[in-house]
Design an enzyme around this catalytic site. Structure first.
Site, PDB file in Angstrom:
ATOM      1  N   SER A 162       0.817  -1.220   0.000  1.00  0.00           N
ATOM      2  CA  SER A 162       0.000   0.000   0.000  1.00  0.00           C
ATOM      3  C   SER A 162       0.851   1.269   0.000  1.00  0.00           C
ATOM      4  O   SER A 162       0.386   2.324  -0.443  1.00  0.00           O
ATOM      5  CB  SER A 162      -0.930   0.002   1.222  1.00  0.00           C
ATOM      6  OG  SER A 162      -0.193  -0.120   2.425  1.00  0.00           O
ATOM      7  N   ASP A 198      -3.231   6.702  11.809  1.00  0.00           N
ATOM      8  CA  ASP A 198      -2.409   6.022  10.809  1.00  0.00           C
ATOM      9  C   ASP A 198      -1.066   6.739  10.728  1.00  0.00           C
ATOM     10  O   ASP A 198      -0.963   7.837  10.171  1.00  0.00           O
ATOM     11  CB  ASP A 198      -3.120   6.056   9.454  1.00  0.00           C
ATOM     12  CG  ASP A 198      -2.338   5.343   8.350  1.00  0.00           C
ATOM     13  OD1 ASP A 198      -1.166   4.992   8.582  1.00  0.00           O
ATOM     14  OD2 ASP A 198      -2.893   5.177   7.239  1.00  0.00           O
ATOM     15  N   HIS A 212       1.090   5.292   6.542  1.00  0.00           N
ATOM     16  CA  HIS A 212       0.938   5.850   5.198  1.00  0.00           C
ATOM     17  C   HIS A 212       1.202   7.352   5.221  1.00  0.00           C
ATOM     18  O   HIS A 212       1.507   7.915   6.264  1.00  0.00           O
ATOM     19  CB  HIS A 212      -0.457   5.521   4.666  1.00  0.00           C
ATOM     20  CG  HIS A 212      -0.721   4.049   4.603  1.00  0.00           C
ATOM     21  ND1 HIS A 212      -1.347   3.363   5.639  1.00  0.00           N
ATOM     22  CD2 HIS A 212      -0.422   3.116   3.661  1.00  0.00           C
ATOM     23  CE1 HIS A 212      -1.418   2.074   5.326  1.00  0.00           C
ATOM     24  NE2 HIS A 212      -0.861   1.892   4.129  1.00  0.00           N
TER      25      HIS A 212
END
Length: 409
Positions: free
Chosen positions: A133, A381, A384
């Site tokens: 990702s 998060d 990312h």
């Protein structure tokens, strides 16, 4: 007779005037040409000097410079294909300064990203990002960087291979920028692009063909794999997932990581067209999940962070030097066998950017519990990256190598 004589003199005078005018025009043209050639020469010399500086420069060693005039390189809301996982402004982030940082190598400047120049280089070609990702985030960044230069009717996005392969196409250039989901590069039980959260991760470290058939013919390949290997050990399967007689063994990290990368490198050596394909490997992307590592309070993470880490050479525990050495050794071996792979070493420069993560400002795929809502850092998060942001710089580095082949290898 006198009248006739006057006519002759007048004619000579007119011819003389025309001749002098032509000389003046020619002289002016020569001056303009000289000035133009001088300017062109100066510009060419300037570009040559810049290229020479780039060739002598470590692009990965430098510092972040605040630049709210040139950055961001695109607007989040103007990117047609922005991911909700990375659209921090859309999901409520107010402090947007994370968008305004430019990476400045110590001995040079990165070339300014030019979408048209890149698309021309990609004309009739495939660029494919392959990995997890984080690599998908870099792909989204690249699509955002170029798509504003493509008219709406001449760009498209489609998904094939059960959702594993996403293809952005710039029709006018017959160029594609693709992402293929293969978080461990080799075959695993985490290969489904949606349903890949499993309790026990299992890899077939000697099996890569299932994935590789989708990117074999690409002209530019950009690989990554690290995040999904962050565990003490992993199950390794000899045999297929459907074979009840397959042999399963638990292998410690970092050995299992090296086994998979050796399979990847052996496949490249046999199947890649060395005269056609340019190969890149993106190093590990750092996480910022433990604030005490950079002097913050114990138990905190990237939540509410708004500034970068100023300590030169800072390296968090989320990045694994031994796994980095495995990547470097595998690439060095490949280069020694005549197959060139450029390592994009984004780890150190990304380590400084603890404020660049989505934190709580992204789409939540699962409903948040009351406990999470009462303590937002628990669902932040810190892995990312927001876009526009840090991955745009990764692509500026990639752009420098693609547009200036003399830098590569």
């Amino acid at each position: 007779m006198a009248k006739a004589h006057q006519i002759v003199v007048g004619s000579n005078w007119g011819i003389r005037n025309i001749f002098q005018s032509l000389l003046a025009i020619l002289a002016t043209a020569l001056v303009v040409t000289a000035i133009y050639l001088t300017q062109e020469g100066e510009q060419w010399s300037h570009e040559r000097n810049k290229l020479h500086a780039l060739s002598k420069c470590n692009l990965f060693s430098g510092n972040w410079v605040f630049d709210n005039e040139s950055y961001p390189l695109y607007k989040e809301q103007h990117c047609t294909f922005m991911s909700d996982q990375l659209a921090c402004q859309k999901f409520g982030r107010k402090d947007l300064s994370y968008q305004n940082w430019r990476w400045k190598p110590h001995q040079c400047d990165l070339p300014r990203f030019n979408a048209t120049a890149l698309l021309e280089r990609l004309r009739n070609k495939r660029m494919a990002f392959v990995g997890d990702s984080l690599n998908r985030g870099q792909w989204v960044s690249m699509v955002c960087l170029v798509e504003s230069s493509v008219p709406p009717t001449l760009k498209s996005m489609r998904t094939i291979a059960n959702g594993s392969l996403n293809i952005f196409k710039a029709e006018e250039y017959n160029a594609t920028i693709e992402f293929y989901w293969a978080p461990l590069l080799v075959e695993s039980n985490s290969d489904d692009p949606v349903n890949h959260r499993v309790a026990e991760r299992t890899v077939r470290v000697h099996a890569i063909e299932k994935h590789a058939k989708y990117w074999t013919d690409a002209d530019i390949l950009v690989f990554n794999t690290f995040l999904w290997w962050r565990r003490r050990a992993m199950n390794v399967l000899w045999g297929s997932f459907e074979d009840p007689n397959g042999v399963m063994k638990r292998v410690e990290m970092v050995r299992v990581y090296e086994m998979a990368l050796r399979t990847w490198s052996d496949w490249l050596e046999v199947h890649i067209n060395r005269n056609k394909t340019n190969l890149f490997f993106v190093s590990m992307s750092p996480t910022h999940q433990k604030a005490h590592e950079w002097g913050g309070a114990r138990g905190e993470n990237c939540y509410k962070e708004s500034d970068q880490i100023r300590e030169e050479g800072y390296w968090g525990n989320g990045s694994n030097p031994s796994m980095m050495r495995v990547v470097e050794n595998v690439i060095e071996d490949l280069n020694g066998r005549g197959l060139k792979v450029q390592l994009l070493n984004i780890t150190q420069l990304s380590e400084y950017r603890k404020e660049g993560h989505p934190s709580i400002y992204r789409k939540q795929w699962d409903p948040l519990t009351q406990q999470q809502l009462s303590n937002p850092k628990t669902y932040a998060d810190c892995i990312h990256w927001c876009l526009p942001g840090v991955p745009d710089v990764w692509n500026e580095l990639l752009y420098a190598y693609i547009l200036h082949p003399s830098l590569t290898f």
